[in-house]
Write a protein that holds these residues in place. Sequence first.
Motif, PDB file in Angstrom:
ATOM      1  N   ILE A 158       2.939  -1.931  -7.682  1.00 29.29           N
ATOM      2  CA  ILE A 158       2.729  -1.357  -9.005  1.00 29.29           C
ATOM      3  C   ILE A 158       3.877  -1.802  -9.902  1.00 29.29           C
ATOM      4  N   CYS A 159       3.515  -2.297 -11.107  1.00 28.13           N
ATOM      5  CA  CYS A 159       4.511  -2.689 -12.118  1.00 28.13           C
ATOM      6  C   CYS A 159       4.075  -2.119 -13.450  1.00 28.13           C
ATOM      7  N   GLY A 160       4.922  -1.239 -14.023  1.00 30.93           N
ATOM      8  CA  GLY A 160       4.583  -0.657 -15.318  1.00 30.93           C
ATOM      9  C   GLY A 160       3.310   0.163 -15.268  1.00 30.93           C
ATOM     10  N   GLY A 161       3.009   0.801 -14.167  1.00 31.92           N
ATOM     11  CA  GLY A 161       1.804   1.603 -14.043  1.00 31.92           C
ATOM     12  C   GLY A 161       0.557   0.800 -13.770  1.00 31.92           C
ATOM     13  N   LYS A 162       0.654  -0.519 -13.503  1.00 40.07           N
ATOM     14  CA  LYS A 162      -0.500  -1.361 -13.213  1.00 40.07           C
ATOM     15  C   LYS A 162      -0.297  -2.037 -11.875  1.00 40.07           C
ATOM     16  N   GLU A 163      -1.398  -2.278 -11.202  1.00 46.06           N
ATOM     17  CA  GLU A 163      -1.334  -2.858  -9.871  1.00 46.06           C
ATOM     18  C   GLU A 163      -1.213  -4.375  -9.950  1.00 46.06           C
ATOM     19  N   VAL A 164      -0.357  -4.921  -9.112  1.00 53.30           N
ATOM     20  CA  VAL A 164      -0.164  -6.364  -9.022  1.00 53.30           C
ATOM     21  C   VAL A 164      -0.836  -6.834  -7.744  1.00 53.30           C
ATOM     22  N   PHE A 165      -1.710  -7.876  -7.890  1.00 55.92           N
ATOM     23  CA  PHE A 165      -2.482  -8.348  -6.743  1.00 55.92           C
ATOM     24  C   PHE A 165      -1.940  -9.697  -6.272  1.00 55.92           C
ATOM     25  N   VAL A 166      -2.157  -9.987  -5.000  1.00 57.67           N
ATOM     26  CA  VAL A 166      -1.872 -11.301  -4.443  1.00 57.67           C
ATOM     27  C   VAL A 166      -3.152 -12.109  -4.500  1.00 57.67           C
ATOM     28  N   LYS A 167      -3.123 -13.270  -5.205  1.00 58.15           N
ATOM     29  CA  LYS A 167      -4.329 -14.051  -5.489  1.00 58.15           C
ATOM     30  C   LYS A 167      -4.645 -15.088  -4.417  1.00 58.15           C
ATOM     31  N   GLY A 168      -4.120 -14.986  -3.265  1.00 52.28           N
ATOM     32  CA  GLY A 168      -4.452 -15.967  -2.218  1.00 52.28           C
ATOM     33  C   GLY A 168      -3.267 -16.182  -1.307  1.00 52.28           C
ATOM     34  N   GLU A 169      -3.518 -16.229  -0.036  1.00 48.98           N
ATOM     35  CA  GLU A 169      -2.443 -16.388   0.928  1.00 48.98           C
ATOM     36  C   GLU A 169      -1.844 -17.787   0.913  1.00 48.98           C
TER      37      GLU A 169
END
Length: 810
Positions: free
Chosen positions: A162-173
């Motif tokens: 979570i960054c600034g109240g928003k979720e950060v996703f990993v876009k590919g291994e």
Amino acid sequence: MEGQEKVYVALGNQLQDGIKTLEWTLRKWRFQPISIVILHVTNSVSVKDYVSTPFGKLPASSVSDVKLKILRKLEQEKIDKILSKYIAFCGKARVKVEILNVERYDDPIHMRMLDLISGLHMTKLVMGFLFMKSSSWKPKTIISGLLHIHQYKPESCELFIICGGKEVFVKGENDKKLSMGDDQETMVARMKDRASISLIIGSIFGSRQSLPALSTRNHPSNSENMQWENSVQEIEIYMQQLCSNADSENHHEQESDTSPQASPTDATVLELNRNPNLSIAEKIESLKIKVREAHQRLQLKKKEVQASVDRRLKAEWAISLCKRRAEELEVQIKNEVKKRIEIKKELDKDKDFLHEVKTDVEESKNKLNSLIELRPELSRRLHISKMAKACMEVQLENEITNRAEMVREIEELRRERDVFQRRVEFCREKGDVRMAGKSSSDELSCCLREYTVEEIELATDNYSRNLLFKTGRGRSSSTTVYKGRINHDRVAIKLQVINPDDGLPRENFQAKVKLISQIRHPHLLAMIGYCSELNCIVYEYMHHGSLQDVLFSSPENSVIRKCRVLTWHDRIRIATEVCSALCYFHQARPKPIIHGHLSPSKIFLDRNLVAKVGGFGLNRCYYDESHVGWDIRAFGVVIMNLLIGRNLVDDTDCRGLVQALDESAGPWPSELSQELAGLVSRCLSVKDRPNVDLKMMIIMEELDVIKKKADDLVAKGYGVKIEGRVQGEVSNDVPSVFLCPIFQEIMKDPHVAADGFSYEREAIGEWFRTGHNTSPMTNLQLKHTILVPNLTLRSLIRDWHCKRSLTYPH
């Protein structure tokens, strides 16, 4: 609270960002019962770290200990205030929360987090972006640490960044991309693109400024606080500048190659020679212009030289950093090689241990196979042992039979001795043979044994209530009877407390014991010994108790002392045996002995249902012949009880005895039952006066005739099977090992107890259920209550029944 799932939330020291991360967490699991565990890094300041001061960040080593302590205290108060606000925020949402401090070590924070995930078995982990910043100010380290946690975390753990109240996703291994998930998909960054790191950090932290450029100041090469990670980005920018400068220099070199090579002085002379018409003033002006241009070029060259010097300093600084980094990497490589060597050694040890374990397993398998191969041989030997045991039991039974014969011979010898004793007493009264009396007295003292108090206490287990047989109280004394065991033989110990005011004096105890010892008959209860100190007499043990217990007690009230059913033939035999004992009393000389209290409670049955008369205690004495009628009348009542199986209140009415016969005894022969009823009527008609027409000898003769008729009927096959026992069966023919020591019946399901004896399963089970924890045979406490089926004995009993069925067909 039960049923709540723990959600671990890693928060930094930025209160606003932490509150937004908590809001996202509560919104994510708003419909599920959860509890929150806040993970917070404990920043313990060391000499390597920097501390925040009013003058900016300074190395911890440059601050005094007192000021460092104050700064630590202020920093801790600030952190505690932030944590209290986190707890208060969760408290408003009515969510249980707890704080878990993460201690900082030399290991990177992402490695520490992986250890915590595995150690705490986390299933849900929410990480604020600034949590990594709290332990590292380097954006590249933050992103690589997050990706490292995401890549190597257990599959059972869900990770939310979570960054600034928003979720950060990993876009590919494979590409290692980070994507901040908002509505517009604002940013995607590749870790491989070094130039875009500043854009990522700027967008994440809300700063539009680029990372600070490398300062042109001389960096101190000997500073201990300068680390490779702090200058990686500056070195990269510096490398890009070198590349751009190299391109510009190549361009200038190409231009200089295409232009004609001429010095400035030569160019000026050529220009003046080409214009000879110029005046001297113009030539001077032209020279001044050229001088100014030369001066400008000289200044430009100076600047270029200065830039070259700066570049050289930067190059030296970068080279020194690279060398230091190379040395560090070399040290790390050496350490890694050492670790790998140690790991290889441990692996070799594990392989050796595994080889030893496999060898042990193989040896165990071989031993097991050997045991399996020996199993048939062991089974064969066990079968041979069982057969040998069965043979030994048969031999033991033969020995027991021989012993019974010897006992009967001993009883006969005792009877003869008693006859001789009576003759001696008669002679003593006549004064003819005084020496004979002395020798007989010596013989009596040798036959009886006087026991000590300790032996009596040991035999009764210190007068245990579990061994208490019965108690009674008379006019002048009270009696208590215990079951006991002396020299492995079961006995009955009768304690009699004599009232000195009403009873016999203590000094007469020996005389009365001597008198009772002289009364010997196969159907009289035999005295084994005595104890003068306790006024007690030791009698032989009667396994089936009294005739009253057998006839009148219900099976529910006497399960432990349950007896085989008395058939009509047994009852006639018992009546004959009791009559023979009374005849022995009445034929005593010089005066007859009167029992005076004959009843079913004074008649006892041994293990073979042989009747023996007791109850002639210490207060018995000689009576007149006028009192013989007491015993005759009492004997009539005993015969009546044997006929009807109960005790009548009005015992004078005997007309309905034939119609009220006890059905449990089997079908009574009509003729014999009528003869017994007539004998009862004649006995009950006798009063206190003697009757010359009816004496015990006359009754004995009539009973002998009735018994002979009964024996003839049984021999001709007149009989029925009653509860597994054939009417007319001779008790002595049954091997004693086949009889249950408790029920005294032939066992159907024998089981071996902890004392080594075999019992009927129902009997020993009831013995345990009634609270007994001792052996019914030895009176010793049992080690356990586990029962083992005696299959060998069961097989022998089954074979014996088969043989009996062929010998005595029904």
